[in-house]
Design a protein around this motif. Structure first.
Motif, PDB file in Angstrom:
ATOM      1  N   UNK A  92       1.029  -1.174  -0.092  1.00  0.00           N
ATOM      2  CA  UNK A  92      -0.221  -0.122  -0.118  1.00  0.00           C
ATOM      3  C   UNK A  92       0.764   1.236   0.107  1.00  0.00           C
ATOM      4  N   UNK A  93       2.079   1.592   0.573  1.00  0.00           N
ATOM      5  CA  UNK A  93       2.687   2.615   0.634  1.00  0.00           C
ATOM      6  C   UNK A  93       3.737   2.764  -0.109  1.00  0.00           C
ATOM      7  N   UNK A  94       4.512   1.736  -0.766  1.00  0.00           N
ATOM      8  CA  UNK A  94       5.577   1.681  -2.030  1.00  0.00           C
ATOM      9  C   UNK A  94       4.716   2.115  -3.508  1.00  0.00           C
ATOM     10  N   UNK A  95       4.005   1.044  -3.593  1.00  0.00           N
ATOM     11  CA  UNK A  95       3.364   0.984  -4.506  1.00  0.00           C
ATOM     12  C   UNK A  95       1.709   1.745  -5.062  1.00  0.00           C
ATOM     13  N   UNK A  96       0.922   1.996  -4.153  1.00  0.00           N
ATOM     14  CA  UNK A  96      -0.683   1.859  -4.753  1.00  0.00           C
ATOM     15  C   UNK A  96      -0.477   3.484  -4.097  1.00  0.00           C
ATOM     16  N   UNK A  97       0.253   3.548  -3.285  1.00  0.00           N
ATOM     17  CA  UNK A  97      -0.407   5.289  -2.377  1.00  0.00           C
ATOM     18  C   UNK A  97       0.313   6.171  -3.812  1.00  0.00           C
ATOM     19  N   UNK A  98       1.835   6.418  -3.702  1.00  0.00           N
ATOM     20  CA  UNK A  98       2.567   7.642  -4.738  1.00  0.00           C
ATOM     21  C   UNK A  98       1.585   7.208  -6.332  1.00  0.00           C
ATOM     22  N   UNK A  99       1.492   6.002  -6.373  1.00  0.00           N
ATOM     23  CA  UNK A  99       0.234   6.320  -7.711  1.00  0.00           C
ATOM     24  C   UNK A  99      -0.285   6.864  -7.243  1.00  0.00           C
ATOM     25  N   UNK A 100      -1.488   6.098  -6.911  1.00  0.00           N
ATOM     26  CA  UNK A 100      -3.119   7.105  -6.336  1.00  0.00           C
ATOM     27  C   UNK A 100      -3.003   8.244  -6.325  1.00  0.00           C
ATOM     28  N   UNK A 101      -1.910   8.565  -5.685  1.00  0.00           N
ATOM     29  CA  UNK A 101      -1.526  10.668  -5.167  1.00  0.00           C
ATOM     30  C   UNK A 101      -1.168  10.994  -6.983  1.00  0.00           C
ATOM     31  N   UNK A 102      -0.668  10.147  -7.995  1.00  0.00           N
ATOM     32  CA  UNK A 102      -0.127  10.922  -9.496  1.00  0.00           C
ATOM     33  C   UNK A 102      -1.494  11.073  -9.993  1.00  0.00           C
ATOM     34  N   UNK A 103      -1.959   9.333 -10.283  1.00  0.00           N
ATOM     35  CA  UNK A 103      -3.538   9.824 -11.114  1.00  0.00           C
ATOM     36  C   UNK A 103      -4.046  11.267 -11.033  1.00  0.00           C
ATOM     37  N   UNK A 104      -4.605  12.120  -9.079  1.00  0.00           N
ATOM     38  CA  UNK A 104      -5.037  13.125  -9.204  1.00  0.00           C
ATOM     39  C   UNK A 104      -4.547  13.911  -9.291  1.00  0.00           C
TER      40      UNK A 104
END
Length: 602
Positions: free
Chosen positions: A151-163
């Motif tokens: 969650x911290x390494x993969x999804x969090x930065x990618x989720x913020x990047x999408x926004x």
């Protein structure tokens, strides 16, 4: 992951909120870097190669492409290098923060779960495979660390990047942005569908893996019996059957996961092709620059990356979901023997234990004790005799509250033991079992286990007090001799003697001796019985034995039949009375190689 089943996990996450927040801030900064990565290329194409004029707000910030073309190229090249270095540093720092926090969270969960399992009643442990407990303490808990890190390494930065990407695309060309972003709901719908299927498949995998682990532990733990009866082929078959079911479940989970990536990639490829075609046509019409098209395509790829990442980490999330459920099941278990909130302390030394019309059943529909009543006082010995299954060991288990009476009461110095603190009650009782449990440690450490804080000198003194010091000193390294797991490096008599010394060090006023001399030869029995005589002196001793020779001198003998006391009295009185005891005596008197040995309460 954050539903009701994972509510307990949130408490552990809150305990590491500083590290997790710092990791989230680092990953948010990385999202900003990822958002900026395509822009130097956009300027290289539009302003360096095609020499378009810079936007007014960039005048003075970047070199003019018309007069300082190479300087602009150098600046943009350095910007790309700087962004790459920043991304690498942020990835390292974020990974370290989340990995360390995940490790600490897993440590806390495992420690708390272990402590919880230790305190559950024997009823729980006797219906569980040891392999099942180990699987949840090790494998399941480890899955949670993988989940936190993913969650911290993969999804969090990618989720913020999408926004961020979606916002920038809308600002550049909202019509084209809506077309480009229209693929996102499809991608996440596919991810959600396959995540559910994968979670169900992995739940079956974990169930079969746990069963297989229990079977392996059972077979290898009983390898002596397996070899003695030549049952290796049978156990090979049993292991193979369980391993086969585990393999089938694993292959099915692999098939689900293998379908996930191609379906996701196909959807991404179709969407990318369509959007690239439309974007190129827009560039040809002159409403979009080539650099802006590059930004759109780069961002589209950026939006697709989390979906692809979810395809790669779907197994991690599926396993974590199952692990949360399984650990939650154990955390929800409550001991059938619970300490009352208003439990009273018990200080000093107990002098009397009394059973008052006690009934008990391991199941609600079947009682194994019926109206059992007797009293045992300090300095006296009561012996329990009867056929296997008559309730002897059950009575002994009720005294330290391994189980609770279903009717009647067990009293300690007149107080119902259900109203006492468990730790205080159990300090009043010392156990010597038929098959003593020893730990993989030195002999003196096994003896010292009987009292918290006891050292080597106290352990040796306890061994001398029961007269087994000479036996221990005859071992290869004396009191420092290392004992193998479960005492397998020692004989049955040696294990029994060490357990007696442990009970002596405990110095409890009530002693329970469960089949203390069963299956011992005459010489060993003599040594063990002498040690037991010293242990039982001036204590309330409850003795359980099949060998009637070991209980002849008890102050009172209780004869049990089908959970009821059918006779009571001294050895001589019971023989004179006849009945069940005399029949047992006549049937078993030849069983003891040394009928003259006696357990005497001094």
């Amino acid at each position: 992951m954050t539903g009701p089943g994972g509510a307990w996990l949130r408490a552990y996450l809150r305990s590491e909120w500083r590290a997790l927040s710092a990791g989230a801030a680092v990953m948010a900064a990385r999202a900003g870097v990822l958002l900026m990565l395509p822009w130097p290329l956009k300027f290289i194409i539009d302003n360096v190669i095609f020499q378009r004029r810079l936007a007014p707000w960039l005048h003075g910030v970047l070199p003019d492409p018309l007069t300082h073309r190479m300087a602009l190229l150098d600046t943009l090249g350095l910007a790309m290098l700087g962004l790459g270095i920043a991304d690498a540093l942020l990835v390292y720092l974020g990974n370290r923060l989340f990995l360390d926090a995940g490790q600490r969270i897993v440590f806390a969960i495992r420690a708390d779960l272990f402590a919880h399992l230790q305190r559950l009643s024997l009823a729980f442990h006797r219906r569980q495979r040891a392999g099942e407990l180990m699987a949840r303490l090790t494998g399941d808990v480890r899955q949670l660390q993988d989940f936190i890190v993913a969650v911290g390494i993969d999804l969090l930065p990618h989720g913020l990047t999408i926004l961020g990407m979606a916002t920038v695309m809308l600002l550049i060309d909202w019509r084209y942005a809506l077309i480009a972003l229209s693929v996102a709901p499809l991608l996440f719908w596919i991810a959600r569908v396959y995540a559910g299927r994968l979670r169900h498949a992995l739940r079956q995998v974990r169930r079969h893996e746990t069963t297989l682990s229990g079977v392996m532990q059972e077979i290898l733990g009983s390898v002596q019996v397996v070899q003695a009866f030549g049952r290796e082929p049978h156990e090979d078959g049993r292991f193979g059957a369980h391993a086969g079911r585990s393999l089938e479940a694993g292959l099915h989970a692999n098939a689900v996961q293998a379908q996930f990536s191609p379906v996701m990639n196909l959807a991404i490829a179709v969407a990318t092709g369509a959007i690239a075609w439309y974007g190129a046509a827009t560039v040809i019409r002159g409403t979009l620059t080539p650099g802006e098209l590059l930004i759109f395509l780069a961002y589209l790829r950026g939006i697709a990356t989390p979906a692809r990442q979810l395809a790669k980490t779907g197994r991690v999330f599926g396993r974590a979901s199952v692990a949360i459920e399984r650990i939650g099941e154990y955390r929800a278990e409550r001991s059938s023997v619970a300490e009352a909130p208003e439990a009273l302390p018990f200080a000093g030394r107990a002098s009397r234990i009394e059973f008052r019309e006690v009934g008990f059943g391991y199941r609600d529909d079947h009682e194994v004790l019926h109206g059992v009543s007797f009293a045992l006082e300090a300095g006296r010995t009561i012996a329990l005799v009867g056929a296997t299954g008559s309730g002897k060991s059950t009575i002994a288990s009720l005294i330290p509250r391994f189980y609770d009476a279903t009717s009647g009461a067990v009293l300690l110095d007149g107080q119902d033991i259900r109203g006492l603190r468990l730790a205080d009650l159990r300090r009043q009782v010392a156990l010597v079992l038929q098959d003593p449990v020893l730990f993989q440690a030195s002999v003196w450490e096994n003896i010292a286990y009987g009292r918290e804080g006891a050292g080597r000198d106290e352990a040796i003194a306890a061994a001398r007090a029961v007269g087994i010091d000479a036996m221990v000193e005859g071992l290869p390294d004396g009191f420092d001799t290392m004992v193998a797991e479960r005492g397998q490096s020692l004989s049955g008599g040696q294990r029994q003697c060490i357990a007696i010394a442990r009970a002596m060090l405990c110095d409890a006023p009530i002693v329970i001796l469960d089949e203390p001399s069963s299956s011992l030869d005459a010489g060993t029995e003599r040594r063990v019985m002498a040690a037991l005589d010293r242990l039982a002196a001036n204590r309330a001793a409850l003795v359980i034995a099949h060998r009637l020779s070991t209980v002849r001198a008890a102050d009172e003998i209780l004869v049990l039949d089908d959970g009821r006391i059918v006779q009571r009295g001294t050895h001589e009185a019971l023989l004179a009375e006849g009945g069940r005891y005399k029949a047992l005596w006549q049937a078993l008197r030849d069983d003891s190689p040394s009928p003259q040995l006696r357990l005497v309460a001094q």
